[in-house]
Design an enzyme around this catalytic site. Structure first.
Site, PDB file in Angstrom:
ATOM      1  N   ASP A 142      14.041  41.253 -36.094  1.00 40.58           N
ATOM      2  CA  ASP A 142      14.183  40.851 -37.491  1.00 40.58           C
ATOM      3  C   ASP A 142      15.620  40.417 -37.779  1.00 40.58           C
ATOM      4  O   ASP A 142      16.577  41.048 -37.315  1.00 40.58           O
ATOM      5  CB  ASP A 142      13.816  42.048 -38.383  1.00 40.58           C
ATOM      6  N   GLU A 170      14.108  36.376 -34.801  1.00 41.40           N
ATOM      7  CA  GLU A 170      13.804  35.674 -36.044  1.00 41.40           C
ATOM      8  C   GLU A 170      15.052  34.952 -36.537  1.00 41.40           C
ATOM      9  O   GLU A 170      15.965  35.553 -37.083  1.00 41.40           O
ATOM     10  CB  GLU A 170      13.324  36.651 -37.127  1.00 41.40           C
TER      11      GLU A 170
HETATM   12  C1  ARE Z   1      14.177  43.422 -51.197  1.00 43.83           C
HETATM   13  C2  ARE Z   1      14.268  42.731 -52.551  1.00 43.83           C
HETATM   14  C3  ARE Z   1      15.710  42.308 -52.830  1.00 43.83           C
HETATM   15  C4  ARE Z   1      16.611  43.528 -52.748  1.00 43.83           C
HETATM   16  C5  ARE Z   1      16.459  44.166 -51.383  1.00 43.83           C
HETATM   17  C6  ARE Z   1      17.270  45.440 -51.222  1.00 43.83           C
HETATM   18  O1  ARE Z   1      13.408  41.597 -52.571  1.00 43.83           O
HETATM   19  O2  ARE Z   1      15.777  41.741 -54.132  1.00 43.83           O
HETATM   20  O3  ARE Z   1      17.964  43.142 -52.941  1.00 43.83           O
HETATM   21  O4  ARE Z   1      15.082  44.510 -51.162  1.00 43.83           O
HETATM   22  O5  ARE Z   1      16.841  46.388 -52.148  1.00 43.83           O
HETATM   23  C7  ARE Z   1      12.091  41.432 -46.788  1.00 43.83           C
HETATM   24  C8  ARE Z   1      11.928  40.681 -48.117  1.00 43.83           C
HETATM   25  C9  ARE Z   1      13.130  40.856 -49.017  1.00 43.83           C
HETATM   26  C10 ARE Z   1      13.387  42.333 -49.220  1.00 43.83           C
HETATM   27  C11 ARE Z   1      13.697  42.905 -47.842  1.00 43.83           C
HETATM   28  C12 ARE Z   1      14.015  44.395 -47.867  1.00 43.83           C
HETATM   29  O6  ARE Z   1      11.732  39.306 -47.838  1.00 43.83           O
HETATM   30  O7  ARE Z   1      12.842  40.252 -50.280  1.00 43.83           O
HETATM   31  O8  ARE Z   1      14.467  42.522 -50.108  1.00 43.83           O
HETATM   32  O9  ARE Z   1      12.512  42.754 -47.004  1.00 43.83           O
HETATM   33  O10 ARE Z   1      12.979  45.105 -48.427  1.00 43.83           O
HETATM   34  C13 ARE Z   1      16.733  35.237 -44.924  1.00 43.83           C
HETATM   35  C14 ARE Z   1      16.998  35.838 -43.543  1.00 43.83           C
HETATM   36  C15 ARE Z   1      15.715  36.223 -42.826  1.00 43.83           C
HETATM   37  C16 ARE Z   1      14.796  37.068 -43.722  1.00 43.83           C
HETATM   38  C17 ARE Z   1      14.541  36.253 -44.980  1.00 43.83           C
HETATM   39  C18 ARE Z   1      13.631  36.995 -45.953  1.00 43.83           C
HETATM   40  O11 ARE Z   1      17.742  34.939 -42.749  1.00 43.83           O
HETATM   41  O12 ARE Z   1      16.083  36.975 -41.681  1.00 43.83           O
HETATM   42  O13 ARE Z   1      15.801  36.002 -45.653  1.00 43.83           O
HETATM   43  N1  ARE Z   1      13.573  37.459 -43.029  1.00 43.83           N
HETATM   44  C19 ARE Z   1      13.427  38.827 -42.464  1.00 43.83           C
HETATM   45  C20 ARE Z   1      12.041  39.393 -42.674  1.00 43.83           C
HETATM   46  C21 ARE Z   1      11.847  39.704 -44.148  1.00 43.83           C
HETATM   47  C22 ARE Z   1      12.791  40.812 -44.548  1.00 43.83           C
HETATM   48  C23 ARE Z   1      14.097  40.736 -43.880  1.00 43.83           C
HETATM   49  C24 ARE Z   1      14.412  39.800 -42.929  1.00 43.83           C
HETATM   50  C25 ARE Z   1      15.050  41.824 -44.153  1.00 43.83           C
HETATM   51  O14 ARE Z   1      11.086  38.549 -42.140  1.00 43.83           O
HETATM   52  O15 ARE Z   1      10.521  40.067 -44.434  1.00 43.83           O
HETATM   53  O16 ARE Z   1      13.031  40.753 -45.986  1.00 43.83           O
HETATM   54  O17 ARE Z   1      14.777  42.834 -43.177  1.00 43.83           O
HETATM   55  C26 ARE Z   1      17.020  30.076 -46.175  1.00 43.83           C
HETATM   56  C27 ARE Z   1      17.877  30.608 -45.031  1.00 43.83           C
HETATM   57  C28 ARE Z   1      17.229  31.830 -44.400  1.00 43.83           C
HETATM   58  C29 ARE Z   1      16.902  32.858 -45.448  1.00 43.83           C
HETATM   59  C30 ARE Z   1      16.002  32.231 -46.517  1.00 43.83           C
HETATM   60  C31 ARE Z   1      15.657  33.191 -47.629  1.00 43.83           C
HETATM   61  O18 ARE Z   1      15.820  29.524 -45.646  1.00 43.83           O
HETATM   62  O19 ARE Z   1      18.024  29.624 -44.039  1.00 43.83           O
HETATM   63  O20 ARE Z   1      18.092  32.400 -43.437  1.00 43.83           O
HETATM   64  O21 ARE Z   1      16.186  33.935 -44.794  1.00 43.83           O
HETATM   65  O22 ARE Z   1      16.669  31.102 -47.084  1.00 43.83           O
HETATM   66  O23 ARE Z   1      16.819  33.623 -48.253  1.00 43.83           O
END
Ligand code: ARE
Ligand code: CA
Length: 475
Positions: A185, A222
């Site tokens: 992740d 990822e």
């Molecule tokens: C949640 C709340 C937030 C809060 C946080 C802490 O939504 O508001 O601040 O909790 O309390 C998932 C959810 C998030 C969630 C998080 C923790 O999607 O909303 O936050 O879990 O519970 C970037 C990263 C990429 C990431 C995506 C979501 O680069 O790695 O954001 N994906 C992975 C997983 C997700 C997970 C996480 C990482 C965190 O697959 O499911 O988040 O572990 C452009 C950029 C990308 C960016 C994207 C979105 O495309 O190029 O890099 O992705 O925008 O911002």
């Protein structure tokens, strides 16, 4: 770490998003094993912060420690799942959340007091002044992407030997339990050098689970790379596979008729995608199906006609390691997986037609997708061959002399005699029928002595404007 170490030539992995371990074990035995699925990507097994009262799916991405106790089940249930899936030929791949810990500590102690591991403030980037943009990530700045808190999640300092050691210990425990590898992740938010150092500390896979000696854990990182940012997926290729996010976006453009499918003749590396052996591909994932990261008009189960077509294309096409998404239904992108009043996840129920209920979508049980998983296994290693297109949105291609697919993404009918490359015979159209005991439950296609067959596929109004045939479903 590029090899998924699948059994019996199995080729497609399914992400059973938020499923419980005991339901996955049953699914391996009842469905995935018998239908040739290679493995399951499971939701993060590490203990997480509970976001109450809503209990959204995303709380699983907020680790508070590396104990294996979550809404999906406990450590014993996890081990039982790995064992039972292995016995029916299905591997387990773990979603490893190691870039960060939760935004909050659960116990009301200091903000960095993750005592279950334990980690303290010395193990995180921000309190040590390593994050240049404290108010949030600046995607044009490498140090910001990799050292700052992603959406407030406490960013670990993976440069520290102690932190690397704790993470390696967690992953090695899972390797001992028989898993085949990991989805890393938020890999974009970790330095490739730090990841490499952690991978180097991982054990070889456990030979009690049929892995060859010296097999390295499978790694898919990822990295959302749609271009234009300071970090590129190419930085990660020499240490494992990466998620190729451009694939689903380009596929959606083709199936949404924004880019003629005739151009898909050279789909893959020629489109600027990472090399084949470095790539994991998917039509949608748990984030972009609900607008959480890397969206861009991708196709999901909510548009079932196009979704079946796009998955059929992906599973027939040789590029990349394919991952099939299996979702729960939602309208609110932040909603919990199906749960009871106490917040526990409830199990899917299964209907006579093999589909699921209780809020689960089970795309992997749709006949069109399930049978194309089998197509991929049957055609593995076969060359991309016998391309045909009508100049727009009708296409066909084969895989050596083992399989052939025709897709009509026009409103008007397709009526063509095409070279399939297949031996003569009567084949089952596995999109519309199942091939059981030598008989097809749906329509068939006749291939003549020269490999030609006549295809007639209605366009608009046809729920499944696809014909797929392969040599293991031949009468
Ligand atoms: C949640 C709340 C937030 C809060 C946080 C802490 O939504 O508001 O601040 O909790 O309390 C998932 C959810 C998030 C969630 C998080 C923790 O999607 O909303 O936050 O879990 O519970 C970037 C990263 C990429 C990431 C995506 C979501 O680069 O790695 O954001 N994906 C992975 C997983 C997700 C997970 C996480 C990482 C965190 O697959 O499911 O988040 O572990 C452009 C950029 C990308 C960016 C994207 C979105 O495309 O190029 O890099 O992705 O925008 O911002
Ligand atoms: Ca980081």
């Amino acid at each position: 770490q590029w090899d998924a170490h699948t059994m019996d030539n199995r080729q497609a992995i399914v992400h059973l998003f938020e499923w419980k371990w005991k339901d996955i074990a049953n699914e391996c035995e009842n469905w995935l094993g018998p239908h040739g699925f290679a493995g399951v990507q499971v939701s993060p097994p590490s203990e997480n912060f509970k976001v109450t009262p809503e209990r959204p799916w995303y709380e699983r991405y907020q680790p508070i420690g590396y104990g294996l106790d979550t809404r999906s089940g406990n450590e014993n249930e996890f081990k039982d799942m790995v064992n039972r899936c292995f016995k029916v030929g299905v591997r387990i791949y773990v979603d490893a959340v190691i870039n960060h810990m939760a935004a909050n500590t659960p116990d009301g102690s200091g903000p960095y007091d993750f005592w279950r591991v334990p980690f303290s403030e010395y193990d995180f980037n921000y309190p040590q002044g390593k994050c240049p943009t404290p108010s949030g990530i600046d995607y044009s700045n490498v140090d910001s992407i990799r050292n700052c808190d992603l959406v407030g999640l406490k960013d670990l300092d993976l440069g520290k030997d102690y932190v690397r050691g704790k993470i390696a210990e967690y992953l090695n425990r899972l390797i001992d339990m028989g898993v085949a590898g990991f989805r890393l992740d938020a890999a974009k938010h970790m330095w490739p050098g730090d990841l490499k150092a952690i991978y180097n500390r991982l054990k070889n896979l456990n030979t009690n689970f049929g892995f060859p000696s010296n097999a390295r854990p499978f790694i898919v990182q990822e990295v959302i790379d749609q271009g234009g940012e300071a970090v590129s997926s190419w930085e990660y290729l020499d240490i494992g596979r990466v998620t190729e996010f451009k694939y689903g976006i380009k596929l959606a453009e083709g199936f949404h008729r924004q880019n003629p499918l005739k151009y898909f003749k050279n789909f893959g590396e020629a489109w600027g995608f990472v090399p084949d052996y470095n790539s994991m591909v998917f039509v949608d994932n748990h984030d972009n199906q609900r607008g959480h990261g890397g969206g861009g008009g991708i196709i999901t189960h909510k548009d079932s006609r196009l979704y079946k077509m796009a998955n059929a294309f992906m599973l027939a096409h040789p590029y990349g390691l394919s991952r099939v998404m299996s979702s729960f239904g939602f309208s609110d992108p932040n909603s919990s997986p199906p749960r009871d009043s106490a917040g526990n996840i409830i199990s899917p129920i299964f209907y006579a037609d093999n589909t699921c209920g209780n809020g689960w979508i089970c795309e992997h049980r749709w006949r069109q997708i399930k049978n194309m998983v089998d197509f991929r296994r049957v055609t593995v290693g076969q060359a991309f061959a016998n391309w045909w297109d009508n100049g727009w949105y009708q296409i066909a291609f084969g895989r050596g002399n083992k399989g052939f697919i025709v897709i009509n993404n026009e409103d008007y009918s397709l009526s063509q005699t095409l070279q399939t490359g297949l031996p003569s015979g009567t084949y089952c159209n596995i999109i519309l029928g199942d091939f059981n005991n030598g008989k097809c439950t749906g329509p068939t296609v006749y291939v003549d002595n020269n490999g030609y067959a006549k295809f007639d596929i209605a366009g608009s109004g046809n729920d499944d404007p696809v014909v797929a045939i392969h040599v293991s479903a031949k009468q």
